[in-house]
Design a protein around this motif. Structure first.
Motif, PDB file in Angstrom:
ATOM      1  N   LEU A 115      -3.259  -5.233  -4.097  1.00  0.00           N
ATOM      2  CA  LEU A 115      -2.483  -4.075  -4.248  1.00  0.00           C
ATOM      3  C   LEU A 115      -1.416  -4.402  -3.329  1.00  0.00           C
ATOM      4  CD1 LEU A 115      -3.207  -0.833  -3.841  1.00  0.00           C
ATOM      5  CD2 LEU A 115      -3.882  -1.461  -1.520  1.00  0.00           C
ATOM      6  N   ARG A 116      -0.308  -3.698  -3.643  1.00  0.00           N
ATOM      7  CA  ARG A 116       1.095  -3.988  -3.118  1.00  0.00           C
ATOM      8  C   ARG A 116       1.544  -2.445  -2.682  1.00  0.00           C
ATOM      9  NH1 ARG A 116       6.235  -7.567  -2.982  1.00  0.00           N
ATOM     10  NH2 ARG A 116       7.517  -5.726  -2.345  1.00  0.00           N
ATOM     11  N   ILE A 117       2.228  -2.253  -1.167  1.00  0.00           N
ATOM     12  CA  ILE A 117       2.836  -1.147  -1.138  1.00  0.00           C
ATOM     13  C   ILE A 117       3.852  -1.375  -0.395  1.00  0.00           C
ATOM     14  CG2 ILE A 117       2.466   0.854   0.552  1.00  0.00           C
ATOM     15  CD1 ILE A 117      -0.443   0.798   0.398  1.00  0.00           C
ATOM     16  N   ASP A 118       5.067  -0.619  -1.097  1.00  0.00           N
ATOM     17  CA  ASP A 118       6.428  -0.798  -0.506  1.00  0.00           C
ATOM     18  C   ASP A 118       6.746   0.482   0.321  1.00  0.00           C
ATOM     19  OD1 ASP A 118       6.787  -3.186  -1.884  1.00  0.00           O
ATOM     20  OD2 ASP A 118       7.731  -2.329  -3.351  1.00  0.00           O
ATOM     21  N   TYR A 119       6.912   0.473   1.478  1.00  0.00           N
ATOM     22  CA  TYR A 119       7.254   1.720   2.221  1.00  0.00           C
ATOM     23  C   TYR A 119       8.799   1.919   2.277  1.00  0.00           C
ATOM     24  CZ  TYR A 119       2.651   0.890   4.203  1.00  0.00           C
ATOM     25  OH  TYR A 119       1.334   0.771   4.376  1.00  0.00           O
ATOM     26  N   MET A 120       9.037   3.217   1.817  1.00  0.00           N
ATOM     27  CA  MET A 120      10.458   3.811   1.711  1.00  0.00           C
ATOM     28  C   MET A 120      11.070   4.184   3.105  1.00  0.00           C
ATOM     29  SD  MET A 120      11.085   3.164  -1.828  1.00  0.00           S
ATOM     30  CE  MET A 120      10.034   2.001  -1.515  1.00  0.00           C
ATOM     31  N   ALA A 159       6.104   6.251  -0.132  1.00  0.00           N
ATOM     32  CA  ALA A 159       5.770   4.746  -0.558  1.00  0.00           C
ATOM     33  C   ALA A 159       5.473   4.695  -2.083  1.00  0.00           C
ATOM     34  CB  ALA A 159       4.530   4.733   0.196  1.00  0.00           C
ATOM     35  N   HIS A 160       5.880   3.511  -2.643  1.00  0.00           N
ATOM     36  CA  HIS A 160       5.226   3.171  -3.759  1.00  0.00           C
ATOM     37  C   HIS A 160       4.161   2.102  -3.745  1.00  0.00           C
ATOM     38  CE1 HIS A 160       8.741   4.834  -6.277  1.00  0.00           C
ATOM     39  NE2 HIS A 160       9.285   4.800  -4.968  1.00  0.00           N
ATOM     40  N   CYS A 161       3.498   2.244  -4.721  1.00  0.00           N
ATOM     41  CA  CYS A 161       2.008   1.335  -4.515  1.00  0.00           C
ATOM     42  C   CYS A 161       1.722   0.667  -6.280  1.00  0.00           C
ATOM     43  CB  CYS A 161       1.055   2.150  -4.119  1.00  0.00           C
ATOM     44  SG  CYS A 161      -0.666   1.323  -4.263  1.00  0.00           S
ATOM     45  N   VAL A 162       1.601  -0.385  -6.223  1.00  0.00           N
ATOM     46  CA  VAL A 162       0.825  -0.895  -7.648  1.00  0.00           C
ATOM     47  C   VAL A 162      -0.507  -1.375  -7.054  1.00  0.00           C
ATOM     48  CG1 VAL A 162       3.117  -1.227  -9.076  1.00  0.00           C
ATOM     49  CG2 VAL A 162       2.410  -2.980  -7.531  1.00  0.00           C
ATOM     50  N   THR A 203      10.044  -3.549  20.012  1.00  0.00           N
ATOM     51  CA  THR A 203       9.788  -2.562  19.499  1.00  0.00           C
ATOM     52  C   THR A 203       8.630  -2.530  18.493  1.00  0.00           C
ATOM     53  OG1 THR A 203      11.110  -3.395  17.575  1.00  0.00           O
ATOM     54  CG2 THR A 203      12.303  -2.032  19.235  1.00  0.00           C
ATOM     55  N   VAL A 204       7.823  -1.550  18.130  1.00  0.00           N
ATOM     56  CA  VAL A 204       6.889  -1.708  17.308  1.00  0.00           C
ATOM     57  C   VAL A 204       7.283  -1.680  15.985  1.00  0.00           C
ATOM     58  CG1 VAL A 204       5.057  -0.253  16.389  1.00  0.00           C
ATOM     59  CG2 VAL A 204       5.803   0.223  18.471  1.00  0.00           C
ATOM     60  N   PRO A 205       7.180  -2.862  15.451  1.00  0.00           N
ATOM     61  CA  PRO A 205       7.809  -3.287  13.760  1.00  0.00           C
ATOM     62  C   PRO A 205       7.431  -2.327  12.850  1.00  0.00           C
ATOM     63  CG  PRO A 205       6.443  -5.233  14.967  1.00  0.00           C
ATOM     64  CD  PRO A 205       5.949  -4.074  15.583  1.00  0.00           C
ATOM     65  N   LYS A 206       8.154  -2.173  11.862  1.00  0.00           N
ATOM     66  CA  LYS A 206       7.960  -1.297  10.968  1.00  0.00           C
ATOM     67  C   LYS A 206       7.502  -1.806   9.506  1.00  0.00           C
ATOM     68  CE  LYS A 206      11.099   2.595  12.189  1.00  0.00           C
ATOM     69  NZ  LYS A 206      12.305   2.875  12.120  1.00  0.00           N
ATOM     70  N   VAL A 207       6.719  -1.601   8.838  1.00  0.00           N
ATOM     71  CA  VAL A 207       6.234  -2.457   7.668  1.00  0.00           C
ATOM     72  C   VAL A 207       7.117  -2.002   6.764  1.00  0.00           C
ATOM     73  CG1 VAL A 207       4.186  -2.773   6.090  1.00  0.00           C
ATOM     74  CG2 VAL A 207       3.624  -1.999   8.355  1.00  0.00           C
ATOM     75  N   ILE A 208       7.775  -2.932   5.733  1.00  0.00           N
ATOM     76  CA  ILE A 208       8.331  -2.931   4.973  1.00  0.00           C
ATOM     77  C   ILE A 208       7.731  -2.840   3.475  1.00  0.00           C
ATOM     78  CG2 ILE A 208      10.606  -3.772   3.551  1.00  0.00           C
ATOM     79  CD1 ILE A 208      11.462  -5.135   6.202  1.00  0.00           C
ATOM     80  N   ASP A 209       6.922  -3.992   3.339  1.00  0.00           N
ATOM     81  CA  ASP A 209       5.991  -4.069   2.274  1.00  0.00           C
ATOM     82  C   ASP A 209       4.594  -4.846   2.757  1.00  0.00           C
ATOM     83  OD1 ASP A 209       6.474  -6.735   2.107  1.00  0.00           O
ATOM     84  OD2 ASP A 209       8.267  -6.193   0.743  1.00  0.00           O
ATOM     85  N   PHE A 210       3.552  -4.312   2.087  1.00  0.00           N
ATOM     86  CA  PHE A 210       2.328  -5.111   2.435  1.00  0.00           C
ATOM     87  C   PHE A 210       1.515  -5.214   0.986  1.00  0.00           C
ATOM     88  CE2 PHE A 210      -2.201  -4.495   3.339  1.00  0.00           C
ATOM     89  CZ  PHE A 210      -2.157  -5.499   4.290  1.00  0.00           C
TER      90      PHE A 210
END
Lengths: 157, 141
Positions: free
Chosen positions: A88-93, A132-135, B82-89
Protein backbone atom coordinates in the motif's frame (compact mmCIF):
# COMPACT_ATOMS: atom_id res chain seq x y z
CA UNK A 1 -26.52 10.73 1.09
CA UNK A 2 -29.40 8.26 0.58
CA UNK A 3 -28.69 5.23 -1.55
CA UNK A 4 -30.55 2.07 -2.50
CA UNK A 5 -29.84 -1.00 -0.46
CA UNK A 6 -28.17 -3.15 -3.12
CA UNK A 7 -26.30 -6.43 -2.68
CA UNK A 8 -23.00 -4.54 -2.87
CA UNK A 9 -24.15 -2.28 -0.04
CA UNK A 10 -25.08 -5.28 2.05
CA UNK A 11 -21.66 -6.87 1.54
CA UNK A 12 -19.86 -3.69 2.58
CA UNK A 13 -22.13 -3.09 5.59
CA UNK A 14 -21.50 -6.66 6.71
CA UNK A 15 -17.71 -6.29 6.39
CA UNK A 16 -17.66 -2.90 8.15
CA UNK A 17 -19.52 -4.47 11.08
CA UNK A 18 -17.20 -7.50 11.17
CA UNK A 19 -13.98 -5.50 11.19
CA UNK A 20 -13.50 -4.32 14.76
CA UNK A 21 -11.14 -1.46 13.97
CA UNK A 22 -13.57 0.00 11.41
CA UNK A 23 -16.11 0.16 14.24
CA UNK A 24 -13.56 1.87 16.48
CA UNK A 25 -12.96 4.53 13.79
CA UNK A 26 -16.71 4.63 12.99
CA UNK A 27 -16.07 4.20 9.24
CA UNK A 28 -19.35 4.52 7.32
CA UNK A 29 -20.53 3.41 3.90
CA UNK A 30 -21.48 6.26 1.57
CA UNK A 31 -21.99 4.52 -1.78
CA UNK A 32 -21.15 1.54 -3.99
CA UNK A 33 -21.79 2.88 -7.47
CA UNK A 34 -20.37 1.39 -10.70
CA UNK A 35 -17.91 -0.82 -8.87
CA UNK A 36 -16.51 2.13 -6.95
CA UNK A 37 -16.65 2.32 -3.20
CA UNK A 38 -16.97 5.50 -1.14
CA UNK A 39 -16.45 5.42 2.63
CA UNK A 40 -16.52 8.13 5.28
CA UNK A 41 -14.20 8.59 8.25
CA UNK A 42 -15.99 10.98 10.63
CA UNK A 43 -13.83 13.47 12.53
CA UNK A 44 -13.16 12.54 16.11
CA UNK A 45 -10.82 13.85 18.81
CA UNK A 46 -9.51 10.33 19.36
CA UNK A 47 -7.88 10.15 15.89
CA UNK A 48 -6.03 13.47 16.14
CA UNK A 49 -2.34 13.21 15.28
CA UNK A 50 -1.20 16.76 15.96
CA UNK A 51 -2.73 18.09 19.17
CA UNK A 52 -1.61 21.65 18.34
CA UNK A 53 -3.63 21.81 15.12
CA UNK A 54 -6.33 19.15 15.62
CA UNK A 55 -5.35 17.54 12.30
CA UNK A 56 -6.12 13.81 12.18
CA UNK A 57 -3.28 11.31 12.21
CA UNK A 58 -2.04 9.83 8.94
CA UNK A 59 -2.57 6.41 10.48
CA UNK A 60 -6.34 6.88 10.58
CA UNK A 61 -6.22 7.91 6.94
CA UNK A 62 -4.08 4.84 6.18
CA UNK A 63 -6.75 2.62 7.74
CA UNK A 64 -9.52 4.39 5.82
CA UNK A 65 -7.73 3.99 2.49
CA UNK A 66 -6.54 0.44 3.17
CA UNK A 67 -10.12 -0.50 4.05
CA UNK A 68 -11.53 1.27 1.01
CA UNK A 69 -9.02 -0.25 -1.46
CA UNK A 70 -9.56 -3.73 0.02
CA UNK A 71 -13.34 -3.64 0.44
CA UNK A 72 -13.89 -2.63 -3.18
CA UNK A 73 -12.59 -6.06 -4.30
CA UNK A 74 -15.82 -8.05 -3.74
CA UNK A 75 -17.99 -5.41 -5.42
CA UNK A 76 -15.90 -4.38 -8.43
CA UNK A 77 -17.23 -4.75 -11.96
CA UNK A 78 -14.82 -7.54 -12.94
CA UNK A 79 -16.30 -9.84 -10.30
CA UNK A 80 -16.04 -10.60 -6.64
CA UNK A 81 -12.54 -11.02 -5.23
CA UNK A 82 -10.85 -11.29 -1.91
CA UNK A 83 -7.30 -11.45 -0.65
CA UNK A 84 -4.64 -10.07 1.67
CA UNK A 85 -2.86 -6.77 1.03
CA UNK A 86 0.58 -7.10 -0.54
CA UNK A 87 1.47 -3.44 -0.40
CA UNK A 88 0.00 0.00 0.00
CA UNK A 89 1.36 3.42 -0.85
CA UNK A 90 -0.15 6.73 0.19
CA UNK A 91 0.88 10.13 -1.14
CA UNK A 92 -0.28 13.01 1.02
CA UNK A 93 -1.18 16.11 -1.02
CA UNK A 94 -2.16 18.28 1.93
CA UNK A 95 -3.19 17.96 5.56
CA UNK A 96 -6.83 17.16 6.31
CA UNK A 97 -8.84 20.06 7.71
CA UNK A 98 -9.74 19.51 11.35
CA UNK A 99 -13.38 19.08 12.34
CA UNK A 100 -14.47 17.60 9.01
CA UNK A 101 -15.06 14.07 7.77
CA UNK A 102 -12.62 12.50 5.32
CA UNK A 103 -14.09 10.52 2.42
CA UNK A 104 -12.31 7.83 0.49
CA UNK A 105 -13.20 6.57 -2.98
CA UNK A 106 -11.54 3.55 -4.53
CA UNK A 107 -11.70 1.27 -7.54
CA UNK A 108 -10.07 -1.84 -8.96
CA UNK A 109 -8.17 -0.96 -12.12
CA UNK A 110 -6.69 -4.33 -13.03
CA UNK A 111 -7.32 -7.95 -12.10
CA UNK A 112 -4.87 -10.66 -13.14
CA UNK A 113 -4.83 -14.38 -12.30
CA UNK A 114 -3.04 -13.77 -9.05
CA UNK A 115 -3.00 -10.07 -8.30
CA UNK A 116 -5.59 -7.32 -7.89
CA UNK A 117 -4.58 -3.69 -8.40
CA UNK A 118 -6.57 -1.04 -6.60
CA UNK A 119 -6.33 2.74 -6.35
CA UNK A 120 -8.14 5.44 -4.47
CA UNK A 121 -8.26 9.00 -3.25
CA UNK A 122 -9.16 10.71 0.00
CA UNK A 123 -10.93 14.06 -0.01
CA UNK A 124 -12.97 16.41 2.13
CA UNK A 125 -14.94 19.26 0.53
CA UNK A 126 -14.05 18.73 -3.10
CA UNK A 127 -13.49 15.37 -4.78
CA UNK A 128 -11.46 17.18 -7.45
CA UNK A 129 -8.96 18.25 -4.78
CA UNK A 130 -7.86 15.04 -3.06
CA UNK A 131 -5.92 15.28 0.19
CA UNK A 132 -4.27 11.92 -0.53
CA UNK A 133 -3.79 9.38 -3.30
CA UNK A 134 -3.38 5.68 -2.68
CA UNK A 135 -2.45 2.55 -4.62
CA UNK A 136 -2.64 -0.96 -3.21
CA UNK A 137 -2.08 -4.48 -4.52
CA UNK A 138 -3.74 -7.60 -3.19
CA UNK A 139 -3.01 -11.28 -3.63
CA UNK A 140 -5.98 -13.01 -5.21
CA UNK A 141 -7.29 -15.77 -2.96
CA UNK A 142 -10.70 -16.50 -4.46
CA UNK A 143 -11.08 -20.07 -5.67
CA UNK A 144 -12.34 -19.17 -9.15
CA UNK A 145 -9.06 -17.48 -9.98
CA UNK A 146 -6.80 -20.39 -9.26
CA UNK A 147 -9.13 -22.86 -10.97
CA UNK A 148 -9.71 -20.97 -14.19
CA UNK A 149 -6.28 -19.96 -15.41
CA UNK A 150 -6.84 -18.98 -19.00
CA UNK A 151 -3.96 -19.13 -21.44
CA UNK A 152 -2.63 -15.83 -22.63
CA UNK A 153 -3.91 -13.86 -19.67
CA UNK A 154 -1.19 -11.44 -18.62
CA UNK A 155 0.08 -12.21 -15.19
CA UNK A 156 2.60 -9.96 -13.55
CA UNK A 157 3.74 -12.40 -10.89
CA UNK B 1 4.46 23.90 18.82
CA UNK B 2 2.82 23.59 22.24
CA UNK B 3 5.03 23.69 25.33
CA UNK B 4 4.03 20.17 26.25
CA UNK B 5 5.17 18.83 22.89
CA UNK B 6 8.39 20.86 22.89
CA UNK B 7 9.21 19.82 26.47
CA UNK B 8 8.73 16.15 25.78
CA UNK B 9 11.05 16.38 22.77
CA UNK B 10 13.71 18.25 24.68
CA UNK B 11 13.55 15.85 27.61
CA UNK B 12 13.48 12.83 25.23
CA UNK B 13 10.39 11.77 27.14
CA UNK B 14 8.66 9.33 24.79
CA UNK B 15 5.82 8.55 27.11
CA UNK B 16 4.96 12.22 27.48
CA UNK B 17 5.21 12.70 23.72
CA UNK B 18 3.00 9.71 22.96
CA UNK B 19 0.49 10.88 25.56
CA UNK B 20 0.07 14.13 23.63
CA UNK B 21 -0.98 12.23 20.47
CA UNK B 22 -4.59 10.97 20.78
CA UNK B 23 -4.28 8.54 17.84
CA UNK B 24 -1.19 6.91 19.39
CA UNK B 25 -3.22 6.33 22.55
CA UNK B 26 -6.20 5.01 20.60
CA UNK B 27 -4.22 2.14 19.08
CA UNK B 28 -1.97 1.90 22.16
CA UNK B 29 1.59 2.72 21.08
CA UNK B 30 4.37 2.45 23.66
CA UNK B 31 8.10 3.04 23.50
CA UNK B 32 10.78 0.76 24.94
CA UNK B 33 14.25 2.24 25.48
CA UNK B 34 17.12 -0.16 24.83
CA UNK B 35 20.45 1.41 25.69
CA UNK B 36 20.85 4.49 23.51
CA UNK B 37 18.17 3.26 21.14
CA UNK B 38 14.51 2.47 21.44
CA UNK B 39 11.90 0.32 19.80
CA UNK B 40 8.16 0.84 19.59
CA UNK B 41 5.53 -1.52 20.85
CA UNK B 42 1.93 -1.99 19.77
CA UNK B 43 0.41 -4.13 22.52
CA UNK B 44 -2.24 -6.69 21.65
CA UNK B 45 -5.55 -4.84 21.64
CA UNK B 46 -8.98 -6.07 20.67
CA UNK B 47 -9.89 -2.74 19.06
CA UNK B 48 -7.08 -3.10 16.49
CA UNK B 49 -8.47 -6.26 14.88
CA UNK B 50 -9.16 -6.17 11.14
CA UNK B 51 -9.74 -9.74 9.99
CA UNK B 52 -11.97 -11.40 12.62
CA UNK B 53 -11.50 -14.88 11.11
CA UNK B 54 -7.74 -15.24 11.73
CA UNK B 55 -7.87 -12.99 13.84
CA UNK B 56 -5.39 -10.43 12.50
CA UNK B 57 -4.53 -6.81 13.20
CA UNK B 58 -6.00 -4.38 10.63
CA UNK B 59 -3.40 -3.55 7.98
CA UNK B 60 -4.22 0.13 8.45
CA UNK B 61 -3.37 -0.11 12.16
CA UNK B 62 0.01 -1.69 11.34
CA UNK B 63 0.54 1.16 8.87
CA UNK B 64 -0.54 3.77 11.43
CA UNK B 65 1.73 2.22 14.05
CA UNK B 66 4.75 2.26 11.73
CA UNK B 67 3.97 5.78 10.54
CA UNK B 68 3.76 7.03 14.13
CA UNK B 69 7.00 5.21 14.99
CA UNK B 70 8.68 6.95 12.03
CA UNK B 71 7.40 10.39 13.08
CA UNK B 72 8.55 9.97 16.70
CA UNK B 73 11.90 8.60 15.54
CA UNK B 74 12.49 11.71 13.40
CA UNK B 75 11.38 14.00 16.24
CA UNK B 76 13.76 12.31 18.65
CA UNK B 77 16.76 11.74 16.37
CA UNK B 78 16.51 14.28 13.62
CA UNK B 79 17.64 17.85 13.84
CA UNK B 80 14.14 19.26 13.84
CA UNK B 81 11.89 21.01 16.29
CA UNK B 82 8.65 20.66 14.37
CA UNK B 83 6.21 17.79 13.97
CA UNK B 84 7.29 16.17 10.67
CA UNK B 85 4.63 15.97 7.97
CA UNK B 86 4.26 12.74 6.02
CA UNK B 87 4.85 13.24 2.28
CA UNK B 88 4.44 9.62 1.31
CA UNK B 89 4.25 6.30 3.04
CA UNK B 90 4.74 2.90 1.43
CA UNK B 91 4.21 -0.37 3.25
CA UNK B 92 4.83 -3.98 2.21
CA UNK B 93 2.85 -6.57 4.12
CA UNK B 94 4.97 -9.71 4.49
CA UNK B 95 3.04 -11.84 6.97
CA UNK B 96 -0.33 -11.61 8.70
CA UNK B 97 -0.22 -9.46 11.83
CA UNK B 98 -1.53 -11.90 14.42
CA UNK B 99 -3.55 -10.76 17.42
CA UNK B 100 -0.51 -10.33 19.68
CA UNK B 101 2.11 -7.69 20.58
CA UNK B 102 3.92 -6.06 17.65
CA UNK B 103 7.20 -4.16 17.63
CA UNK B 104 8.82 -1.65 15.30
CA UNK B 105 12.24 -0.18 14.84
CA UNK B 106 13.18 2.73 12.61
CA UNK B 107 16.23 3.87 10.75
CA UNK B 108 16.80 7.43 9.67
CA UNK B 109 18.26 6.58 6.27
CA UNK B 110 18.86 10.17 5.18
CA UNK B 111 18.09 13.56 6.59
CA UNK B 112 18.42 16.55 4.37
CA UNK B 113 17.54 20.14 5.19
CA UNK B 114 13.88 19.70 4.32
CA UNK B 115 13.21 16.02 3.95
CA UNK B 116 13.94 12.88 5.95
CA UNK B 117 13.81 9.32 4.62
CA UNK B 118 12.98 6.70 7.23
CA UNK B 119 12.77 2.94 6.94
CA UNK B 120 10.62 1.03 9.43
CA UNK B 121 10.47 -2.68 10.22
CA UNK B 122 7.65 -4.32 12.15
CA UNK B 123 7.73 -7.80 13.69
CA UNK B 124 5.95 -9.90 16.28
CA UNK B 125 7.68 -13.03 17.55
CA UNK B 126 11.08 -12.78 15.84
CA UNK B 127 12.82 -9.74 14.44
CA UNK B 128 14.17 -11.89 11.56
CA UNK B 129 10.59 -12.56 10.51
CA UNK B 130 9.10 -9.12 9.91
CA UNK B 131 5.35 -8.85 9.36
CA UNK B 132 5.79 -5.59 7.43
CA UNK B 133 8.43 -3.21 6.17
CA UNK B 134 7.78 0.41 5.28
CA UNK B 135 9.51 3.54 4.18
CA UNK B 136 8.37 7.11 4.46
CA UNK B 137 9.41 10.60 3.47
CA UNK B 138 8.82 13.35 6.01
CA UNK B 139 8.78 17.09 5.44
CA UNK B 140 10.68 18.80 8.23
CA UNK B 141 9.93 22.47 7.72
Amino acid sequence: MPHSNTKADEIIQYMLKAVRHCQVLNIQLISTDNGMLTLELPYSNSIVGNPDTGVIHGGALTTLMDTCCGFVMPICQEGSFFGPTLDLRIDYMTAAQPGKSVFSRSEIYRVTDNVIFSKGIAYQDDIAKPIAHCVATFMRMDTDASKSKTKGTPDEH
Amino acid sequence: MSTELADSMQQQDFEKLINTIPYAQLIGIACIPIGDHFIFKLPQHEGNIGNPALPAIHGGVIGGFMETAGIIHVMMNGETNTVPKVIDFSIDYLRPGRDCDSFARCELVRQGRKIANVSITCWQTRVEKPIATARAHFLLS
